[in-house]
Write a protein that holds these residues in place. Structure first.
Motif, short mmCIF file in Angstrom:
data_model
loop_
_atom_site.label_atom_id
_atom_site.label_comp_id
_atom_site.label_asym_id
_atom_site.label_seq_id
_atom_site.Cartn_x
_atom_site.Cartn_y
_atom_site.Cartn_z
N SER A 68 7.78 12.76 -9.14
CA SER A 68 6.66 13.21 -8.30
C SER A 68 5.63 12.10 -8.07
O SER A 68 5.00 12.04 -7.02
N ARG A 69 5.44 11.22 -9.06
CA ARG A 69 4.42 10.18 -8.93
C ARG A 69 4.70 9.26 -7.74
O ARG A 69 3.76 8.74 -7.12
N GLU A 70 5.98 9.08 -7.40
CA GLU A 70 6.31 8.21 -6.27
C GLU A 70 5.93 8.89 -4.96
O GLU A 70 5.55 8.21 -3.99
N LEU A 71 6.01 10.19 -4.92
CA LEU A 71 5.58 10.92 -3.73
C LEU A 71 4.06 10.92 -3.62
O LEU A 71 3.51 10.89 -2.51
N ARG A 72 3.38 10.93 -4.75
CA ARG A 72 1.91 10.82 -4.71
C ARG A 72 1.49 9.47 -4.14
O ARG A 72 0.52 9.39 -3.39
N ASP A 73 2.22 8.42 -4.50
CA ASP A 73 1.92 7.11 -3.93
C ASP A 73 2.08 7.12 -2.41
O ASP A 73 1.29 6.50 -1.68
N LEU A 74 3.09 7.84 -1.94
CA LEU A 74 3.31 7.94 -0.49
C LEU A 74 2.17 8.68 0.18
O LEU A 74 1.77 8.32 1.30
N LEU A 75 1.64 9.72 -0.46
CA LEU A 75 0.49 10.42 0.11
C LEU A 75 -0.69 9.47 0.27
O LEU A 75 -1.43 9.53 1.26
N GLY A 76 -0.87 8.59 -0.71
CA GLY A 76 -1.93 7.58 -0.60
C GLY A 76 -1.70 6.65 0.58
O GLY A 76 -2.64 6.29 1.30
N ALA A 77 -0.44 6.28 0.80
CA ALA A 77 -0.11 5.42 1.94
C ALA A 77 -0.36 6.14 3.26
O ALA A 77 -0.83 5.53 4.23
N LYS A 78 -0.08 7.44 3.28
CA LYS A 78 -0.35 8.23 4.50
C LYS A 78 -1.82 8.18 4.86
O LYS A 78 -2.19 8.00 6.03
N VAL A 79 -2.67 8.31 3.85
CA VAL A 79 -4.12 8.24 4.08
C VAL A 79 -4.53 6.84 4.49
O VAL A 79 -5.31 6.64 5.43
N HIS A 80 -3.99 5.84 3.80
CA HIS A 80 -4.36 4.45 4.08
C HIS A 80 -4.04 4.06 5.53
O HIS A 80 -4.85 3.42 6.20
N THR A 119 2.22 9.39 14.51
CA THR A 119 2.46 8.20 13.70
C THR A 119 3.12 8.60 12.39
O THR A 119 2.95 9.72 11.91
N MET A 120 3.88 7.67 11.83
CA MET A 120 4.59 7.96 10.58
C MET A 120 4.49 6.78 9.64
O MET A 120 4.30 5.64 10.05
N VAL A 121 4.62 7.08 8.36
CA VAL A 121 4.70 6.06 7.32
C VAL A 121 5.87 6.43 6.43
O VAL A 121 6.06 7.60 6.07
N ILE A 122 6.70 5.44 6.09
CA ILE A 122 7.94 5.70 5.36
C ILE A 122 7.99 4.86 4.09
O ILE A 122 7.70 3.66 4.12
N GLN A 123 8.36 5.50 3.00
CA GLN A 123 8.66 4.80 1.76
C GLN A 123 10.18 4.82 1.57
O GLN A 123 10.81 5.87 1.71
N CYS A 124 10.78 3.66 1.29
CA CYS A 124 12.22 3.53 1.12
C CYS A 124 12.54 3.16 -0.32
O CYS A 124 11.98 2.19 -0.84
N ASP A 134 0.35 10.57 10.66
CA ASP A 134 0.50 12.01 10.84
C ASP A 134 1.61 12.57 9.95
O ASP A 134 1.55 13.73 9.54
N LEU A 135 2.62 11.77 9.69
CA LEU A 135 3.76 12.24 8.91
C LEU A 135 4.14 11.19 7.87
O LEU A 135 4.20 10.00 8.17
N ASN A 176 0.82 -1.22 0.00
CA ASN A 176 0.00 0.00 0.00
C ASN A 176 0.85 1.27 0.00
O ASN A 176 0.49 2.29 0.58
N GLY A 177 2.00 1.20 -0.66
CA GLY A 177 2.84 2.38 -0.80
C GLY A 177 3.73 2.68 0.38
O GLY A 177 4.32 3.76 0.45
N ALA A 178 3.85 1.76 1.34
CA ALA A 178 4.67 2.00 2.52
C ALA A 178 5.63 0.85 2.74
O ALA A 178 5.36 -0.29 2.35
N ASP A 179 6.77 1.14 3.34
CA ASP A 179 7.75 0.11 3.68
C ASP A 179 7.94 -0.03 5.20
O ASP A 179 8.19 -1.12 5.70
N VAL A 180 7.86 1.09 5.90
CA VAL A 180 8.06 1.10 7.36
C VAL A 180 7.00 2.01 7.98
O VAL A 180 6.70 3.08 7.44
N VAL A 181 6.43 1.57 9.09
CA VAL A 181 5.52 2.41 9.85
C VAL A 181 5.98 2.42 11.31
O VAL A 181 6.74 1.55 11.74
N GLY A 182 5.53 3.41 12.04
CA GLY A 182 5.92 3.49 13.44
C GLY A 182 5.37 4.75 14.09
O GLY A 182 4.51 5.44 13.53
#
Length: 213
Positions: free
Chosen positions: A131-143, A115-120, A147-148, A102-108
């Protein structure tokens, strides 16, 4: 003699009936104290092992060079990012990368409770993040309801993607910032230089000389 023996027995019964509540109370208090001491000692041992582990991870992280990071697999890079988060005091850190990440690799959770979600992305230094990869990360933030959102890479961000990150409050950790984080800077301190460090012409000229683009 029988009378004396009976009298002694009666006295013993009377004595015991008078003191047994105190003896029982002392035993209970002693048991509770022993249990409390055991729990305290166990907690200290666990905390001590945790501090030692964090110190060892900090030392190991500081000894890694970016060249060694470049040689890592994607999973090993995620391990590194997760360990750096733990070093900085983040909690509930876990890796969620995979086929359906879902666009994330690490959460914590950050030290301040957010709370944070990280894409590596462990890319070659000559690559850049679109930019499209950052848009995917925004989707992961919502999913994940985070918070960050943090994007960590071994390369650089394109100018449009860097602007996108700043506009949408994404912490964009490019190669130079990753080097700072790896050698001791905290993740939260990088937010103070978010969107900086790779956009001026002199820096881009050095980058081209070093990485061939």
């Amino acid at each position: 003699m029988a009378v004396s023996g009976g009298l002694v027995l009666v006295l013993l019964v009377v004595f015991w009936s008078a003191v047994w509540p105190y003896v029982t109370g002392a035993l209970v208090i002693g048991g509770v104290s022993a249990a409390g001491w055991w729990l305290w000692r166990t907690d200290r041992l666990v905390a001590g092992r945790d501090r030692l582990w964090r110190q060892e991870e900090a030392v190991k992280a500081g000894h890694r060079t970016l060249a060694e990071v470049d040689a890592m697999t994607g999973t090993e890079f995620e391990d590194l990012v997760a360990s750096l988060c733990r070093r900085d005091g983040c909690t509930e850190v876990r890796q969620v990368g995979g086929a359906n990440d879902n666009g994330a690799d690490v959460v914590g959770r950050l030290p301040d409770g957010r709370t944070m979600v990280i894409q590596c992305k462990r890319y070659a230094p000559i690559s850049s993040i679109a930019s499209r990869e950052l848009r995917d990360l925004l989707g992961a933030k919502v999913h994940f309801g985070a918070d960050l959102a943090v994007f960590v890479t071994t390369t650089r961000f394109s100018r449009p993607s860097e602007r996108f990150a700043v506009q949408h409050d994404i912490l964009a950790v490019h190669r130079d910032h990753l080097g700072m984080w790896n050698t001791g800077a905290s993740l939260l301190s990088l937010s103070e230089v978010n969107g900086c460090g790779q956009g001026d012409s002199r820096h881009r000229a050095r980058w081209k000389r070093a990485h061939g683009r």
